[in-house]
Enzyme design. Structure first.
Site: not given
Length: 552
Positions: A36, A261, A271
């Site tokens: 994104e 991850r 983020k």
RNA sequence: UGGGGUGUAGCCAAGGGGUAAGGCAACGGACUUUGACUCCGUCAUUCCGCUGGUUCAAAUCCAGCCAUCCCAGCCA
């Protein structure tokens, strides 16, 4: 650069793909990297990028970039630009750059189709009410009072939502699945919401935007992705992913496979926290050399090949893990050791006067660019009566096993001469200000014809031919491995000494004219990279990584 | 307390019934005009989360348990 091409280790994802290929589910393989655009890419994304691209490569398939831009309020073109730049820099060529937003028409048609099938409905409940109706971990949800609206009414309402008749949050479109499912994602998930926001790609064309859970499987399907690789937190979403594809009769359906991850200790990859660091000026920007971003690592001097190597070495599994930062550094050292030219630099200069060297005389000495790679040739270094050595290459009282300079000791000046310390000068405070040595003219080049040996070899810079630079040493930005989640306390995890600036460092004269991005090994001091903000007048050099040292 | 995952060395990670790969780190040693690099050696002798079971044989199969991660956004 010289990346050694070896067979990449196989992993469990390959097993799934082999099985699908064997069963004839797909003819060829296609993957995608779907960030994104709401921030810069970091080392965790690098893992996902490597997995998606190398998996496609392994099977002779393709991998696309897809910007997952379904939530315009948080996104920006600045981020899409940086994402594209970082992926290219990492060395991957995506077959196509796509946007989820370019499928909005298709996704919208799918929503209409679901409504017509009686599998989706417009819900007027508020966000709080939806939450309340959804139930809890141990309590099933209950049906929305709007769940049984007629197809005609749903169609009409959804069209009016799309036409902008209602304000934000007034209504949503929901999939009609099962409010009693133990999986929350199946309790009539919202698939479209109203947002009167201009989109960075589609402008003001839409005021309703699809949710991730709806847009993702359909985007994968639109692109003919075969294997949709994502991280573990989406495991609970897989039933929903499959539900949409099944209901909309998409064949062959892409298959979602989840992997763990990357977590790197001492690194921030959240983020929200990265935004916090940037927005509060704690770091200079997303590409601050201390950031775990791709752009930060690039600026710090980490080679792309080293990051790719790292991603290969950490493997792919489903086990939660925290990889030691030292492994990344090992990859960086391996790559830089093989590729970097060597040079001499003195970070904390101490003047040395060679008393028996002719006054005013200088000479050019040839030094290998890289001793282990003679094919790289040689460079010229100026030697003179006055030189500088590293301050900690001298001790008045040597400790045990110290074999550099101390009164009476003989050492070699790299590629130049043997010198013996005869005396030293101090100021009032006792600080050593200058060393006096004598040299052996017979030892030019660094060997004595009489065969005597020295244990220490020092690096040096001429006092009459050098380049002044500012060197920045980076330490870990975070002292604690996994800082708490709330921004209110993130500050206490930040290491105030994460950046040390050394002024008036001296580099060998031949380094005049080096440019941003140039990388060197300053012998015995580590690997260094010229900073992007560096100019001829103000040479700024980042320490990429230290060397291993067996001497403390 | 519901559902979905995961547990192999200090850190990653192979191996999916036949007697525990590899990498990083660490520790010895050799070499060295970088105390780097390189090279050699050591590093899980039934503790493969635990406890039972099946089997000639289990890290691998079965059962129970424990630990830990994810999920109740109109974020992705």
């Amino acid at each position: 650069m010289d990346e050694i091409i070896t067979e990449r280790p196989s992993n469990f994802i390959h097993d799934y793909i082999d099985e699908d290929l064997k069963n004839g589910v797909y003819d060829s393989i296609q993957t995608r990297f779907p960030p994104e655009p709401n921030g810069y890419l970091h080392i965790g994304h690098a893992k996902a990028i490597c997995i998606n691209f190398t998996t496609a490569q392994k099977y002779g398939g393709i991998c696309n970039l897809r910007l997952d831009d379904t939530n315009p309020g948080k996104e920006d073109v600045e981020y899409v630009d940086s994402i594209i730049e970082d992926i290219k820099w990492l060395g991957f060529d995506y077959a196509n750059a796509y946007y989820a937003s370019s499928y909005f028409d298709f996704i919208y048609e799918c929503a209409i189709k679901l409504i017509k099938m009686g599998k989706a409905y417009v819900c007027d409940l508020s966000a709080d009410e939806i939450k309340e109706y959804r139930g809890t971990l141990t309590q099933v949800g209950k049906n929305s009072p709007y769940r049984d609206r007629s197809v005609e009414e749903n169609l009409d309402l959804f069209e009016r939502m799309t036409n902008g008749e209602f304000p934000n949050a007034a209504r949503v479109l929901r999939a009609k699945i099962d409010m009693s499912s133990p999986n929350f994602n199946m309790r009539d998930p919202v698939i479209y919401r109203i947002a009167h926001i201009s989109h960075h790609q589609t402008g003001d064309k839409w005021c309703v935007y699809p949710m991730y859970d709806f847009a993702h499987p359909l985007s994968d399907a639109a692109e003919k992705v075969t294997h949709s690789l994502c991280s573990l937190e989406f495991e609970n979403h897989r039933p929903l992913y499959e539900w949409f594809l099944r209901e909309l009769e998409i064949v062959p359906a892409p298959r979602q496979i989840e992997f763990a991850r990357l977590n790197l200790n001492y690194c921030i990859t959240s983020k929200r926290k990265c935004h916090y660091l940037v927005d509060n000026g704690i770091v200079s920007g997303w590409d601050d050399p201390r950031m775990a971003t791709i752009s930060g690592m690039r600026r710090r001097g980490y080679p792309a090949a080293a990051i790719r190597d790292f991603c290969d070495r950490i493997g792919v599994s489903k086990a939660y893990s925290v990889v030691d930062y030292g492994l990344l550094e090992a990859c960086v050292r391996d790559n830089l050791n093989a590729n970097s030219p060597r040079a001499m630099a003195v970070l904390d200069p101490l003047k040395v006067i060679i008393d028996n060297y002719p006054e005013g005389h200088t000479e050019e000495i040839e030094v290998e660019v890289n001793q282990d790679k003679p094919e790289l040739g040689t460079r010229k270094v100026t030697f003179s009566k006055e030189i500088f050595v590293e301050r900690d290459d001298f001790m008045i009282e040597p400790v045990k096993k110290y074999f550099r300079l101390y009164p009476g000791n003989e050492v070699r000046l790299k590629s130049a001469y043997f010198v013996t310390c005869t005396s030293f000068e101090q100021d009032e405070s006792g600080k050593v200000t200058c060393l006096h040595c004598t040299y052996d003219p017979e030892s030019r080049g660094g060997n004595s014809p009489d065969g005597r040996k020295v244990k220490g070899t020092l690096h040096w810079v001429s006092a009459v031919d050098n380049v002044k630079a500012e060197i920045r040493l980076y330490d870990r930005l975070f002292k604690v491995e996994n800082p708490a989640n709330d921004d209110a306390t993130i500050d206490e995890y930040i290491n105030p000494n994460s950046l040390t600036v050394l002024k008036d460092c001296l580099l060998e004269g031949g380094l005049r004219g080096i440019k941003p991005g140039d990388t060197f090994q300053f012998m015995r001091k580590g690997y260094y990279c010229v900073d992007k903000d560096s100019t001829g007048d103000n040479l700024i050099i980042n320490r990429t990584v230290e060397l291993n040292s067996s001497w403390k």
